[in-house]
Enzyme design. Structure first.
Site, mmCIF file in Angstrom:
data_model
loop_
_atom_site.group_PDB
_atom_site.id
_atom_site.type_symbol
_atom_site.label_atom_id
_atom_site.label_comp_id
_atom_site.label_asym_id
_atom_site.label_seq_id
_atom_site.Cartn_x
_atom_site.Cartn_y
_atom_site.Cartn_z
ATOM 1 N N CYS A 44 12.030 -4.737 -5.367
ATOM 2 C CA CYS A 44 13.462 -4.542 -5.854
ATOM 3 C C CYS A 44 14.052 -3.935 -6.878
ATOM 4 C CB CYS A 44 14.096 -5.828 -5.230
ATOM 5 S SG CYS A 44 13.960 -6.790 -3.839
ATOM 6 N N ARG A 50 11.091 3.225 -6.521
ATOM 7 C CA ARG A 50 10.627 2.054 -5.827
ATOM 8 C C ARG A 50 10.673 1.564 -4.351
ATOM 9 N NH1 ARG A 50 10.514 -1.283 -10.825
ATOM 10 N NH2 ARG A 50 10.703 -3.477 -9.621
ATOM 11 N N TRP A 70 14.313 -4.304 -1.221
ATOM 12 C CA TRP A 70 12.684 -4.190 -0.249
ATOM 13 C C TRP A 70 12.932 -5.489 0.715
ATOM 14 C CZ3 TRP A 70 9.092 -0.801 1.263
ATOM 15 C CH2 TRP A 70 7.801 -1.722 1.529
ATOM 16 N N ASN A 130 14.971 -10.305 -8.352
ATOM 17 C CA ASN A 130 14.181 -9.924 -7.151
ATOM 18 C C ASN A 130 13.199 -11.344 -7.105
ATOM 19 O OD1 ASN A 130 14.814 -7.527 -7.420
ATOM 20 N ND2 ASN A 130 13.789 -6.850 -9.519
ATOM 21 N N GLY A 131 11.934 -10.864 -6.527
ATOM 22 C CA GLY A 131 10.706 -12.396 -6.402
ATOM 23 C C GLY A 131 11.407 -13.013 -5.719
ATOM 24 N N GLU A 176 -14.560 3.163 3.133
ATOM 25 C CA GLU A 176 -12.622 3.550 2.798
ATOM 26 C C GLU A 176 -13.349 4.306 1.087
ATOM 27 O OE1 GLU A 176 -10.161 2.978 2.955
ATOM 28 O OE2 GLU A 176 -8.806 3.667 1.354
ATOM 29 N N LYS A 212 -10.945 8.160 0.350
ATOM 30 C CA LYS A 212 -9.936 8.114 -0.986
ATOM 31 C C LYS A 212 -10.651 9.186 -1.008
ATOM 32 C CE LYS A 212 -7.749 6.177 -0.441
ATOM 33 N NZ LYS A 212 -7.319 5.111 0.539
ATOM 34 N N GLU A 219 -9.140 12.331 0.907
ATOM 35 C CA GLU A 219 -7.491 12.282 0.527
ATOM 36 C C GLU A 219 -7.712 13.012 -0.601
ATOM 37 O OE1 GLU A 219 -5.233 9.188 2.517
ATOM 38 O OE2 GLU A 219 -7.324 8.572 1.065
ATOM 39 N N HIS A 233 -31.226 8.833 10.642
ATOM 40 C CA HIS A 233 -31.426 9.022 11.585
ATOM 41 C C HIS A 233 -30.237 11.067 11.494
ATOM 42 C CE1 HIS A 233 -33.121 6.188 13.001
ATOM 43 N NE2 HIS A 233 -32.450 5.460 12.790
ATOM 44 N N LYS A 257 2.293 9.888 3.901
ATOM 45 C CA LYS A 257 2.471 8.482 4.035
ATOM 46 C C LYS A 257 2.492 7.835 5.014
ATOM 47 C CE LYS A 257 1.874 4.618 1.582
ATOM 48 N NZ LYS A 257 0.603 4.167 0.644
#
Ligand code: G6P
Length: 591
Positions: free
Chosen positions: A2, A27, A71, A97-98, A464, A468, A471, A487, A586
């Site tokens: 937030c 944010r 958020w 926040n938190g 992964e 990365k 991308e 193989h 995204k």
């Protein structure tokens, strides 16, 4: 994550606060609100969605106020749940926040004394507690209130009867901007820079009183002095916290993200109710992209720790399989909670008789409404298209789910839990090697192809890592189980194809060394990712990326962070546009 903004000075507070909140938009948020002190009353607006053009919102005339972009964490995104929150009298307004971890018991206690709550948030208890403690001195009331709170907070409070703000910080950032005859408090520097570049960073445990033209900071009840610093950054730099790209900032946020996610689900014991898995005989993961790789790691963990057979399906392919799922737990992993293929696969899994669990980063997203059960990752909004911190947060939840499913007693899993608890420190240990990783990345940046290899849990780590790399650097990177090289992919190896090998400290280690020797015989450059105490591997490879030693299960975290940095610095050396790679989005909301 937030955003908070508070103002006291000579300007109209609503205008300053709304412009400051817009500076925190990067944010991410789902709703917002502003409260202004006007003629001994609190005037308030709360809205869903984006702020838009600030000129269209006038809250009230007044020179003191607070605002917030939310958020959602506790309670769905809605106007009622948006901050500021007020007490019963409507005289006290709070932004926060938190996470207040003991809010449920505080709420019940306050309700038993007649307090009526209007939102589902943890924040609202703060307003009601302050109301109980308030005897004319807001600072004293806030001090007593935070004595009752467990969890993390950055909060700013205002009372209708005085031009004064009181702020407190514990494990959630707050920064004070010190202008000429005006003060602005916010959760991050970009909100402040339009007004002043002189700031004071609050420390954990600080209590701050902002008055017209002056402020005081208290710690442990005593007045303290904190340094006023001058920020040399532009607003754009400040949004990235001084990092060149959001991706790098988000990688550096990983230790905190792990702490927040563990805080949610691990105290003395694992706080996840897995009654949703009672009676299931198999698990099927459905996911896309990076979340698919998290699922592959989840398969490894659940099969190894809990002995339950696991399938992993690309959400887009699951649609064509449609197996019977009457005794299946379908786990959808999706950071956004909005990926169209994953949502469709979840609906089909439900129709086929599965129980569904979603592991999601965005509260209130569509996946959370489809699933029977939801576990949240606490990564906060991720701006960079390439997923980094959200992936690691998914892994943390998967460790906890797998351990819980294992049926191990607390003492049997204590060793693993201890390692999970120090995971933020272990990741910091990876980040400390960033300079070495950058130097290797610069050497790799001229190649057009790469091969990532591993065995066991090293395979999804390699997948992964390769994702990365492709991308953001546009280098063609493939991942293979090391045993599969002969193989087919061997034909691709040679001096123009570097190989990135993940070595994990388990039964795969020796045979991986053998594979590396075979690769070296084909003249490929080899970069090994391995534990810091591995003295053997450097005899055979060209470069070593060292990470703190962990149980092999946790290398998925340490190695992945190292490979994220490797991809980042390779892309940077190639001059790529890192945060927004070409052709990628995204959130993929079409099938
Ligand atoms: C897109 C993003 C990836 C992400 C994938 C799945 O491709 O660019 O970073 O892994 O979608 O997204 P989800 O929100 O379902 O995890």
């Amino acid at each position: 994550m937030c955003g908070i903004a508070g103002y006291i000075g000579f300007r109209r507070a609503d205008e300053v606060i709304i412009s400051a909140l817009k500076r925190l938009e990067y944010r991410g948020y789902d709703s917002w609100g502003v409260a202004v002190r006007h003629e001994n009353e609190i005037r308030l607006i709360k809205r869903m969605g984006a702020i838009g053009d600030e000129k269209t919102y006038s809250v009230a005339e007044g020179n003191a106020g607070i605002g917030h972009t939310r958020w959602a964490t506790h309670g769905k995104p809605s106007e009622i749940n948006a901050h500021p929150h007020t007490d019963c009298s409507g005289k006290i307004a709070v932004v926060h926040n938190g996470i207040i971890s003991n809010f449920q018991s505080l709420k019940e206690e306050l309700e038993s004394r007649g307090h009526v709550f209007s939102s589902e948030t943890d924040t609202e208890v703060i307003a009601h507690l302050i109301e109980e403690f308030y005897k004319g001195d807001l600072r004293e009331a806030v001090e007593k209130t935070i004595g009752r709170l467990k969890g993390s907070y950055a909060l700013v409070v205002m009372h209708a009867e005085k031009d004064e703000l009181v702020a407190a910080r514990y494990k959630s950032p707050l920064v004070l901007g010190v202008g000429d005859d005006e003060l602005i408090i916010a959760s991050d520097v970009p909100a402040i820079l339009d007004y002043t570049s002189r700031v004071v960073y609050l420390e954990d445990g600080d209590l701050l009183v902002l008055m017209k033209g002056d402020f005081e900071i208290f710690s442990d009840g005593r007045k303290v002095n904190r340094k006023v610093e001058t920020i040399p950054w532009s607003i754009e730099d400040a949004e990235k916290g001084g990092y060149e790209h959001f991706m790098l900032k988000e990688i550096h946020e990983i230790p905190r993200v792990i702490e927040d996610t563990l805080f949610e689900y691990l105290s003395d014991d694992i706080e996840i109710d897995i009654s949703f898995a009672a009676g299931v005989s198999e698990v099927t993961f459905i996911a896309c992209g990076t979340s698919y790789h998290a699922s592959l790691i989840g398969k490894h963990l659940i099969e190894k720790l809990a002995g339950i057979p696991v399938r992993v399906e690309f959400a887009s392919e699951f649609i064509y399989h449609q197996p019977p799922m009457h005794r299946t737990l379908a786990i959808a992993i999706t950071q956004s909670g909005e990926t169209a293929d994953t949502l469709e696969a979840m609906r089909i899994a439900k129709k086929l008789g599965a129980r569904t669990l979603a592991i999601v980063n965005v509260l209130g997203s569509t996946a959370t409404r489809i699933a029977d059960h939801v576990l949240y990752t606490r990564a906060g909004p991720e701006i960079s298209v390439a997923a980094t911190k959200s992936f690691i947060a998914q892994l943390i939840v998967l460790y906890l789910v797998a351990l819980k499913l294992s049926g191990m007693t607390k003492s049997e899993m204590e060793g693993l839990l201890d390692e999970l608890r120090i995971m933020p420190e272990l990741v910091k240990g990876v980040l400390e090697h960033e300079d070495e990783i950058r130097a290797i990345a610069e050497k790799l940046s001229d190649y057009g192809n790469m091969m990532y290899i591993g065995r066991g849990i090293g395979v999804p780590i390699a997948m992964e890592g390769a994702l990365k790399m492709k991308e953001i650097s546009y280098i063609h990177a493939e991942a293979y189980p090391a045993g599969e090289l002969k193989h087919g992919p061997f034909a691709l190896l040679g001096e123009r194809t570097p190989v990135i090998a993940s070595l994990t400290p388990d039964e795969t280690y020796e045979i991986m060394l053998g594979n590396i020797k075979e690769v070296k015989a084909r003249e490929s450059i080899v970069v090994a990712v391995t534990g810091h105490d591995d003295a053997e591997v450097e005899k055979y490879v060209d470069h070593v990326i060292r990470v703190p030693r962990t149980d092999a299960l946790f290398t998925a975290v340490t190695h992945s962070v190292a490979l994220q940095l490797l991809a980042y610095h390779t892309a940077k050396a190639r001059g790529c546009e890192i945060d927004k790679p070409r052709n990628l989005a995204k959130s993929v909301t079409v099938e």
